[in-house]
Scaffold this motif. Structure first.
Motif, mmCIF file in Angstrom:
data_model
loop_
_atom_site.group_PDB
_atom_site.id
_atom_site.type_symbol
_atom_site.label_atom_id
_atom_site.label_comp_id
_atom_site.label_asym_id
_atom_site.label_seq_id
_atom_site.Cartn_x
_atom_site.Cartn_y
_atom_site.Cartn_z
ATOM 1 N N THR A 8 -23.920 4.214 -5.183
ATOM 2 C CA THR A 8 -25.162 4.638 -4.669
ATOM 3 C C THR A 8 -24.369 4.629 -3.800
ATOM 4 N N THR A 9 -25.026 5.651 -2.080
ATOM 5 C CA THR A 9 -24.601 6.032 -1.524
ATOM 6 C C THR A 9 -24.298 4.750 -0.671
ATOM 7 N N GLY A 10 -24.446 3.529 -0.161
ATOM 8 C CA GLY A 10 -24.606 2.495 0.041
ATOM 9 C C GLY A 10 -22.921 1.859 -0.606
ATOM 10 N N TYR A 11 -23.079 1.945 -1.601
ATOM 11 C CA TYR A 11 -21.968 0.713 -2.475
ATOM 12 C C TYR A 11 -20.708 2.314 -2.065
ATOM 13 N N CYS A 12 -20.908 3.409 -1.937
ATOM 14 C CA CYS A 12 -19.966 4.478 -1.875
ATOM 15 C C CYS A 12 -18.861 3.928 -0.469
ATOM 16 N N VAL A 13 -20.283 4.077 0.623
ATOM 17 C CA VAL A 13 -20.068 3.342 1.705
ATOM 18 C C VAL A 13 -18.939 2.483 2.280
ATOM 19 N N GLN A 14 -19.447 0.803 1.196
ATOM 20 C CA GLN A 14 -18.945 -0.077 1.201
ATOM 21 C C GLN A 14 -17.612 0.298 0.693
ATOM 22 N N LEU A 15 -17.055 0.642 -0.629
ATOM 23 C CA LEU A 15 -16.047 0.507 -0.645
ATOM 24 C C LEU A 15 -14.944 1.808 0.380
ATOM 25 N N VAL A 16 -15.540 2.467 1.136
ATOM 26 C CA VAL A 16 -14.722 3.403 2.410
ATOM 27 C C VAL A 16 -14.226 2.136 2.851
ATOM 28 N N ALA A 17 -15.276 1.732 3.123
ATOM 29 C CA ALA A 17 -15.061 0.770 4.322
ATOM 30 C C ALA A 17 -14.414 -0.167 4.310
ATOM 31 N N PHE A 18 -14.363 -0.920 2.975
ATOM 32 C CA PHE A 18 -13.659 -1.800 2.263
ATOM 33 C C PHE A 18 -11.742 -0.943 2.523
ATOM 34 N N SER A 19 -11.735 0.052 1.854
ATOM 35 C CA SER A 19 -10.446 0.717 2.379
ATOM 36 C C SER A 19 -9.861 0.460 3.585
ATOM 37 N N TYR A 20 -10.871 1.097 4.141
ATOM 38 C CA TYR A 20 -10.225 1.084 5.736
ATOM 39 C C TYR A 20 -9.852 -0.531 6.181
ATOM 40 N N MET A 21 -10.768 -1.630 6.316
ATOM 41 C CA MET A 21 -10.699 -2.726 6.604
ATOM 42 C C MET A 21 -9.772 -3.293 5.970
ATOM 43 N N THR A 22 -9.010 -3.403 5.161
ATOM 44 C CA THR A 22 -7.689 -3.911 4.084
ATOM 45 C C THR A 22 -6.537 -2.856 4.793
ATOM 46 N N GLY A 23 -7.076 -1.729 4.809
ATOM 47 C CA GLY A 23 -5.833 -1.459 5.093
ATOM 48 C C GLY A 23 -4.922 -1.567 7.293
ATOM 49 N N PHE A 24 -6.389 -1.239 7.855
ATOM 50 C CA PHE A 24 -5.790 -1.818 8.941
ATOM 51 C C PHE A 24 -5.254 -3.395 9.460
ATOM 52 N N MET A 25 -6.032 -4.261 8.754
ATOM 53 C CA MET A 25 -6.223 -5.636 9.032
ATOM 54 C C MET A 25 -4.420 -6.182 8.166
ATOM 55 N N ILE A 26 -4.287 -5.922 6.813
ATOM 56 C CA ILE A 26 -3.044 -6.030 6.592
ATOM 57 C C ILE A 26 -1.728 -5.394 7.534
ATOM 58 N N THR A 27 -1.403 -4.442 8.154
ATOM 59 C CA THR A 27 -0.958 -3.608 8.895
ATOM 60 C C THR A 27 -0.862 -4.727 9.916
ATOM 61 N N VAL A 28 -2.042 -5.002 10.926
ATOM 62 C CA VAL A 28 -2.099 -6.227 12.158
ATOM 63 C C VAL A 28 -0.891 -7.318 11.832
ATOM 64 N N ILE A 29 -0.744 -7.690 10.844
ATOM 65 C CA ILE A 29 0.573 -8.645 10.496
ATOM 66 C C ILE A 29 1.627 -7.364 10.312
ATOM 67 N N LYS A 30 2.234 -7.111 9.943
ATOM 68 C CA LYS A 30 2.987 -6.292 9.211
ATOM 69 C C LYS A 30 3.767 -5.876 10.925
ATOM 70 N N VAL A 31 2.774 -5.171 11.686
ATOM 71 C CA VAL A 31 3.000 -4.911 13.062
ATOM 72 C C VAL A 31 3.758 -6.363 13.693
ATOM 73 N N TYR A 32 2.818 -6.886 13.437
ATOM 74 C CA TYR A 32 2.829 -8.270 14.732
ATOM 75 C C TYR A 32 4.295 -8.831 14.734
ATOM 76 N N PHE A 33 5.103 -9.351 13.381
ATOM 77 C CA PHE A 33 5.918 -9.649 12.282
ATOM 78 C C PHE A 33 7.146 -8.625 13.605
ATOM 79 N N ILE A 34 7.009 -7.405 12.816
ATOM 80 C CA ILE A 34 8.341 -6.187 13.326
ATOM 81 C C ILE A 34 8.357 -6.499 15.292
ATOM 82 N N SER A 35 6.757 -5.944 15.720
ATOM 83 C CA SER A 35 6.794 -6.210 16.868
ATOM 84 C C SER A 35 7.602 -7.685 17.886
ATOM 85 N N HIS A 36 8.076 -8.602 17.204
ATOM 86 C CA HIS A 36 8.653 -9.208 17.342
ATOM 87 C C HIS A 36 9.927 -9.845 17.241
ATOM 88 N N VAL A 37 10.548 -8.837 16.973
ATOM 89 C CA VAL A 37 11.731 -9.218 16.500
ATOM 90 C C VAL A 37 12.969 -8.810 17.324
#
Length: 221
Positions: free
Chosen positions: A137-166
């Motif tokens: 459904t349209t709602g489920y498609c929106v959820q999948l797209v939102a999950f894609s963005y949420m996953t990508g941006f949340m994981i990157t917070v951890i990556k960049v945090y450690f890189i910025s503290h070297v």
């Protein structure tokens, strides 16, 4: 401290493409044309899906989302690179570099998850055609797209945090045309192991699970 001076890096110098001035202008024109074509192509795809009623289907929603992602993906890197070609402004602040790195990695990770969602959509459409309108459904498609963005941006917070503290030592000259993980870590002199381990572990997570989903989808198809 390995006998090296520890410095507080406030900016980086991007080497880019060290060539003759006339070639810099040529490269600027070439990359500008390619950048505009990529942006226009993806904007046309999004606009076409938006105004065409017959394309208001899950597959085209995902395609439109991918085009939206591609516009921002190239816009994170190319404008600064064009500025370096034309005006020779190769300096980028530490905050600006980390910001560019964050959005670049976030969008790349988001694309991996989004492509897995598109593979799942094709699996449902081909293997369960009668149930497809009920599942995707349209709602489920929106959820999948939102999950894609949420996953990508949340994981990157951890990556960049450690890189910025070297800790960086000596040179702040980065042999690259934008802020990427490997060139940044090459300038570090200590505290690299944790950043590299976190980057590797999260890269495995963001690649293995979407790739597994994609492979399984096409295996079932």
């Amino acid at each position: 401290m390995l006998g090296r001076n520890i410095t507080l890096v406030r900016e980086f110098i991007l080497v880019g493409f060290p060539t003759a001035p006339w070639l810099q202008v040529l490269l600027f024109s070439l990359f500008l044309v390619v950048y505009l074509l990529v942006v226009m192509e993806n904007l046309v795809i999004m606009l076409t899906v938006w105004v065409t009623g017959s394309l208001h289907k899950p597959m085209y929603y995902f395609l439109s989302s991918l085009s939206f992602l591609e516009v921002w993906y190239v816009s994170v890197i190319v404008p600064k690179m064009l500025d370096g070609f034309l005006l020779q402004r190769r300096r980028i602040s530490f905050t600006g570099c980390m910001t560019q790195l964050y959005f670049f990695i976030s969008l790349a990770c988001t694309e991996c998850v989004l492509l897995a969602a598109m593979a799942y959509d094709r699996y449902v459409a081909i293997c369960h055609p009668l149930r497809y309108p009920v599942i995707m459904t349209t709602g489920y498609c929106v959820q999948l797209v939102a999950f894609s963005y949420m996953t990508g941006f949340m994981i990157t917070v951890i990556k960049v945090y450690f890189i910025s503290h070297v800790t960086f030592c000596g040179s702040n000259v980065m042999n690259h045309f934008f802020c990427d993980i490997s060139p940044i870590l090459k300038l570090a002199c200590k505290d690299m192991s944790t950043a590299e381990l976190v980057d590797f572990a999260l890269a495995i997570v963001i690649l293995v699970f979407p790739l597994t989903t994609t492979i399984l989808s096409y295996v079932y198809i």
